[in-house]
Design a protein around this motif. Structure first.
Motif: not given
Length: 307
Positions: A141-142, A203-204, A221-223, A264-271
């Motif tokens: 998601r962007l 993350d980008i 987002a596609t790119v 190494p850490q997992p990505a949390p939900r988006m704030p």
């Protein structure tokens, strides 16, 4: 350019293109070459045409880069007050524009947007003035992280609040006018993120001038999704190629910085605060600036870019 910390690795690349314009008024630089996790990018989109938009963007970029570069190389950098650093860097750049216009009256009315993403200890901070977008690609998601200082953004907020009819908002002249830019005068609106925004592996972060927004959000987002495993310089090149593929005769200058995060850490939900920002287009408000591309008009100052 790489910055490595205990749990994050940051890789950044920049690219710039003149598009179909007569001059290049964008400027961008990234510095993530220090030890640890500290680094930043500076992006400025000049306006003013014959009133030296290219000079304005160069002044802004060099002043902010030099100011932050000095601050980040000092022994107190890890404890520095990020809000104060970003505020002072912005104010110094705005003062440089005022000084230049005073010494060179023919450049009166020149100005520039400013976008500065900063990464320190695995967190993102930023300051922005104008309509240059700061995006985050998390998972698939962007999100747009910063606010657009445009008349359109104000009108759309009024529509959401129920204080303005949607059709009337769309029909308003100068919807693409900027409501805040650096022109050497008091700055009407500033988006300053001084509290840490936690970054995650995968993350980008994408900082861009509004020339990238000739692509819509889905195309961007596609790119990013298609090339997310590629190095940052290849992602940047593919975004610019997508702009070229549009073959738009009105294509604006485009500058961007792609910042990839791994660790190494997992990505949390988006704030929730970030998801509330739709990723869309530009704007500005009231003072006239002579030039071939833009007009500024915000209460007492503002800018608009032709497309």
């Amino acid at each position: 350019m790489l910055a490595e910390g205990l749990s994050l690795r940051v890789e950044a690349a920049t690219v710039i293109d003149q598009g179909r314009r007569d001059a290049q008024e964008d400027a961008v630089v990234a510095d993530f070459g220090r030890d640890g996790t500290a680094g930043f990018a500076v992006l400025a989109d000049g306006m003013g045409g014959h009133a030296a938009g290219d000079v304005a963007s160069a002044l802004v970029l060099h002043r902010v880069r030099d100011y932050l570069g000095t601050a980040f190389s000092g022994p107190d950098a890890p404890r520095a007050d990020m809000a104060a650093l970003l505020q002072l860097a912005m104010d110094e750049a705005n003062a440089d524009i005022a000084d230049h216009a005073y010494c060179h009256p023919e450049t009166q009315g020149m100005g520039a947007t400013l976008l500065v993403p900063v990464i320190r200890d695995g967190a993102l901070y930023w300051v922005s003035v104008g309509d240059s977008p700061l995006f985050l690609m998390r998972e698939d998601r962007l999100y747009r992280l910063n606010r657009a200082h445009t008349l359109a953004a104000r009108l759309d907020a009024m529509v959401r609040d129920g204080t303005m009819d949607a059709a009337a908002a769309q029909a308003t002249p100068d919807r693409d006018a900027l409501t805040s830019v650096l022109i050497g005068a008091p700055i009407p609106e500033v988006d300053l993120r001084a509290t840490p925004f936690a970054l995650c592996p995968g993350d980008i972060v994408l900082a861009a001038s509004d020339g990238l927004e000739f692509l819509d959000d889905a195309q961007i987002a596609t790119v990013l999704n298609r090339y997310r495993d590629a190095p940052s310089h290849q992602i940047a090149a593919q975004l610019m190629q997508a702009v070229h593929d549009l073959d738009d005769p009105d294509q604006d200058n485009t500058a961007l910085c792609v910042i990839k995060v791994s660790g190494p850490q997992p990505a949390p939900r988006m704030p929730r605060a970030a998801t509330a920002q739709p990723a869309r287009r530009k704007t500005t408000l009231f003072m006239r600036v002579q030039g071939n591309d833009r007009r500024v008009a915000f209460g007492t100052t503002s800018a608009r870019e032709g497309k």
